[in-house]
Design a protein around this motif. Structure first.
Motif, PDB file in Angstrom:
ATOM      1  N   ILE A 281       0.847  -1.191   0.000  1.00  0.00           N
ATOM      2  CA  ILE A 281       0.000   0.000   0.000  1.00  0.00           C
ATOM      3  C   ILE A 281       0.884   1.242   0.000  1.00  0.00           C
ATOM      4  O   ILE A 281       2.011   1.230   0.479  1.00  0.00           O
ATOM      5  CB  ILE A 281      -0.970   0.034   1.203  1.00  0.00           C
ATOM      6  N   GLY A 429      -7.348  -3.112   1.435  1.00  0.00           N
ATOM      7  CA  GLY A 429      -6.181  -2.267   1.196  1.00  0.00           C
ATOM      8  C   GLY A 429      -6.540  -0.902   0.659  1.00  0.00           C
ATOM      9  O   GLY A 429      -5.890   0.102   0.981  1.00  0.00           O
ATOM     10  N   TRP A 543      -1.741  -3.019   7.731  1.00  0.00           N
ATOM     11  CA  TRP A 543      -2.044  -3.791   6.528  1.00  0.00           C
ATOM     12  C   TRP A 543      -1.312  -5.128   6.524  1.00  0.00           C
ATOM     13  O   TRP A 543      -1.809  -6.131   6.012  1.00  0.00           O
ATOM     14  CB  TRP A 543      -1.679  -2.975   5.295  1.00  0.00           C
TER      15      TRP A 543
END
Length: 613
Positions: A281, A429, A543
Motif C-alpha cells: 500500500i 487495502g 495492513w
C-alpha cells in the motif's frame, strides 16, 4: 475530465524532460505449431501472465502480441532490410523493466517457474537483456490514448561498436521519433551480447544464429496507424536514411495487434486466480468529515417489520436482482449464477463464470450482464446459454475489480471498477490506503470502452435515472452518492447528491419511479476514518497484520432509500436479524431482497415492507 472530480496524477515514469534509464529485457517468442494460434495467445495472455506478473523482481511487464501477417512498417531505405522475413517471423514479445539485477537474482525461483511453463505454449524463445542503463523510456505511454503500436527490432551493422550503436539508438533515432507530436509512447532497449545460458528453458528451442540476432528494440505508440506512418516518415528526412544504413543492417517494425500491461511500477495489475501475497500500500492523507450521530446507532427509528432468510446453495451472494418473472438472480463465491423463485424456493444454476461474480444487470434483449472481479464484464444469453466476455482490458490493463453495471435502452453499459490497485480478496487495502483508484466506465453498443471518471474512492453501485439523462453512483470509501449528467445541457457535470453518509454504501437497486435503494455494508468504521490522517508507517504495519485482527464491519443489516435528487426517503436497519454486511438490494411487490458478503452466509434476506412492526 468531468467537472467536480479530479483524476489520479499520471505516472511520471518516462515523462520527464529526458529519458528514464533502467535495466530492461525482451523475449522474442514463437508459438508451438501444434497449438491453434488463438489458444496459444490465450494461454500466454492468461496462465503464463499470472506466473510472470507475480515476480517481485519486475517493475513493469507488458505483452506485445504481433499481428500475424505483419510484413514491416518501417519505411523502405537503401542499405537497410525493412521487410520482415517470413521464415523467422516472430509471434510476440514481452517487454520487461526490472527493479535491478540484484532483485532478479534474489527472486530466481520465479524465473524458474516462468522457464518451466514456457514449454506449455512456446516452441522457441530468445531472451535479450540490457545493461543497467540500456533501457530508455522517453514516453511511458501510461494513461495516454494509444490506439496503435509497433515494435521495431534492429540489427547492428557489422563493424559498429556497441557503444556507437547505443548512442545512435538513444540519442539520434529516438530523438527524431520523439519530436513527432503523433508519438505518445516511446521506449528503447539496447541489448547486451546474446547469451543462451541466461535463458535456457527446458523443452523449448533457443537457437539464435549470429545473422539472426537483434541488438535493439524500439517500442512506439500513437493514436492510430495513420499517425504512426506519418511519424515514421520523419526517419526518411534529409540524410537520416544514410545514418540508419551506417548503423543498422535491418529494422523490422512489427505491427502490434494487442498489448497487455500486467505489472506497472512494481504492482501486478491482473486479478489473482489463486491466493497471492498482499499488494503493497502507498497511503495518502485526506480530510474526512466526522460522521453524523446516525452512524453510531445500531437500528433505525422505523423497525424492520418482518425478515426471512431464503436459503441458497452458494455463499456470499454479493448482489441480487429481479428478473421479468419475479425471480431472484444472484452470484455466489464459487462463481455460479443462481436463479431463485422467492415463493417456491426453487433454485436453478444458470451458469458459472469461473471467477467471482459481483454486480448483475438485465438487458432489454434477454441477456444478463455480470460484473466479475476476476473475469471482467461478461454477458450471459438466456436463450443460447452462452457466456461471453464483453470487457477484459481497458487501455491495455486488465479490468481488475469490475463491480457493478447499469444499462441504457440503446445497449450502452455504464460500469464501475472499484479499484485498479487491489483484488477483490484484498479490497481492504483500498480503504486503509485512502488513495482514489476507482473508475466509472462506459461501453458503447459498438464495443468501444471509455474511461469517463477516474480517481474515485471505491465506486460501486450505480443506476441511470428514469429518463437516462444522468448516472447516479456511490463511492463506498467516500461515503457519498453522486450524479453525473450524461445528456442535455449539463452533460459532463458531476455533483454530489448525498454526502457524509452514516455508513458505507455498496450496490444500488435500479431506479424506478424516481426512487432506489442503497445497500449499506456497514456503519462508518472509526478506525478506517482515522487512518485518513495516520502515518504511512502505521498503516503499512496494520495492513501487514492478519486480516482477522484488522478493522471489521459491524454486525448489522442496513438499507436506505433515496429519490433521484439524493433525498432520503427510507432508512431501515437492524442488528437483530443474524444477517450483516449487506451489499445488494432489490425490491419486488412490497418486499426487499438483500445480498451479502458476510463469510459463509448462504442465504438472501427477504424483508416485507408492507407489514407493521
Amino acid at each position: 475530465m468531468m467537472k467536480g472530480f479530479s483524476t489520479v496524477p499520471k505516472s511520471a515514469a518516462g515523462q520527464a524532460d529526458g529519458p528514464v534509464y533502467a535495466m530492461d529485457l525482451a523475449v522474442l517468442l514463437w508459438y508451438r505449431s501444434d497449438l491453434p494460434r488463438e489458444a496459444a495467445r490465450s494461454y500466454w495472455r492468461e496462465g503464463h501472465a499470472q506466473i510472470v506478473a507475480r515476480n517481485p523482481a519486475l517493475s513493469d511487464y507488458r505483452q506485445h502480441h504481433f499481428a500475424y501477417e505483419s510484413t514491416g512498417l518501417w519505411p523502405d531505405m537503401d542499405g537497410v532490410e525493412t521487410t520482415i522475413p517470413l521464415f523467422r517471423r516472430i509471434d510476440g514479445m514481452p517487454e520487461v523493466r526490472l527493479k535491478g539485477r540484484v532483485s532478479l537474482l534474489l527472486n530466481s525461483r520465479y524465473s524458474k517457474k516462468i522457464l518451466s511453463d514456457e514449454v506449455n505454449v512456446f516452441a522457441r524463445t530468445i531472451l535479450y537483456i540490457t545493461s543497467i542503463r540500456g533501457g530508455a523510456w522517453f514516453k511511458s505511454g501510461y494513461d495516454e490514448p494509444v490506439g496503435f503500436r509497433c515494435v521495431a527490432l534492429i540489427k547492428r551493422k557489422i563493424g559498429i561498436s556497441g557503444e556507437q550503436f547505443e548512442r545512435f539508438i538513444s540519442q539520434e533515432l529516438c530523438t527524431v521519433l520523439n519530436q513527432s507530436v503523433d508519438i505518445l509512447e516511446l521506449r528503447s532497449q539496447v541489448f547486451l551480447e546474446w547469451d543462451q545460458s541466461q535463458w535456457d528453458s527446458p523443452g523449448v528451442a533457443h537457437d539464435n544464429p549470429e545473422d539472426d540476432q537483434y541488438h535493439a528494440a524500439v517500442i512506439i505508440g500513437s493514436r492510430s496507424k495513420a499517425d504512426m506512418l506519418q511519424a515514421l516518415d520523419r526517419v526518411t528526412d534529409g540524410d537520416f536514411p544514410s545514418k540508419q544504413a551506417w548503423f543498422c543492417s535491418a529494422i523490422h517494425a512489427y505491427e502490434v495487434e494487442n498489448t497487455y500491461t500486467y505489472c506497472r511500477e512494481g504492482r501486478p495489475t491482473l486479478p489473482q486466480l489463486a491466493p497471492a501475497p498482499k499488494a503493497t500500500i502507498e497511503p495518502l492523507k485526506r480530510t474526512i468529515a466526522p460522521p453524523t450521530e446516525r452512524a453510531a446507532k445500531s437500528s433505525s427509528e422505523r423497525k424492520i417489520p418482518k425478515a426471512l432468510k431464503l436459503p441458497i446453495s452458494g455463499s456470499t451472494p454479493e448482489d441480487v436482482i429481479v428478473d421479468t418473472q419475479g425471480r431472484l438472480i444472484c452470484g455466489v463465491a464459487d462463481g455460479r449464477i443462481l436463479r431463485v423463485d422467492p415463493i417456491t424456493r426453487l433454485e436453478v444454476t444458470l451458469c458459472s463464470t469461473g471467477g467471482r461474480p459481483l454486480g448483475l444487470e438485465l438487458t432489454a434483449d434477454g441477456r444478463l450482464i455480470i460484473c466479475d472481479a476476476h473475469k471482467g464484464l461478461l454477458s450471459f444469453d438466456f436463450q443460447t446459454q452462452v457466456l461471453v466476455p464483453l470487457v477484459e482490458f481497458v487501455n491495455t490493463f486488465p479490468l481488475r475489480f469490475c463491480s457493478n453495471a447499469t444499462i441504457a435502452k440503446d445497449g450502452t453499459i455504464w460500469f464501475t471498477e472499484s479499484t485498479s490497485r487491489f483484488d477483490f480478496e484484498q479490497a481492504a487495502g483500498a480503504f486503509i490506503e485512502h488513495r482514489p483508484s476507482g473508475r466509472l466506465l462506459r461501453r458503447d453498443p459498438n464495443g468501444e470502452v471509455t474511461v469517463v471518471l477516474s480517481g474515485l474512492y471505491f465506486p460501486n453501485g450505480l443506476s441511470l435515472n428514469d429518463d437516462e439523462s444522468a448516472v447516479l453512483f456511490v463511492e463506498t470509501a467516500a461515503y457519498r452518492l453522486s450524479r453525473l449528467w450524461v445528456q442535455g445541457e449539463r452533460e459532463g457535470d458531476c455533483e454530489v447528491l448525498a454526502d457524509n453518509l452514516p455508513g458505507l454504501p455498496d450496490n444500488m437497486s435500479r431506479i424506478k419511479n424516481g426512487r432506489f435503494w442503497v445497500a449499506m455494508v456497514s456503519p462508518r468504521i472509526a478506525a478506517l476514518d482515522s487512518f485518513a490522517n495516520s502515518s504511512v508507517l502505521l498503516r503499512k504495519i496494520i495492513w501487514a497484520m492478519p486480516q482477522k485482527i484488522q478493522p471489521k464491519p459491524a454486525h448489522t443489516a442496513w438499507v436506505m432509500c433515496f429519490d433521484q435528487d439524493g433525498r432520503l426517503l427510507e432508512d431501515l436497519q437492524s442488528s437483530d436479524l443474524s444477517y450483516s454486511e449487506v451489499t445488494g438490494v432489490a425490491e419486488l411487490n412490497g418486499r426487499l431482497y438483500l445480498g451479502t458478503v458476510a463469510s459463509n452466509e448462504r442465504s438472501l434476506l427477504e424483508i416485507d415492507l408492507e407489514l407493521d412492526a
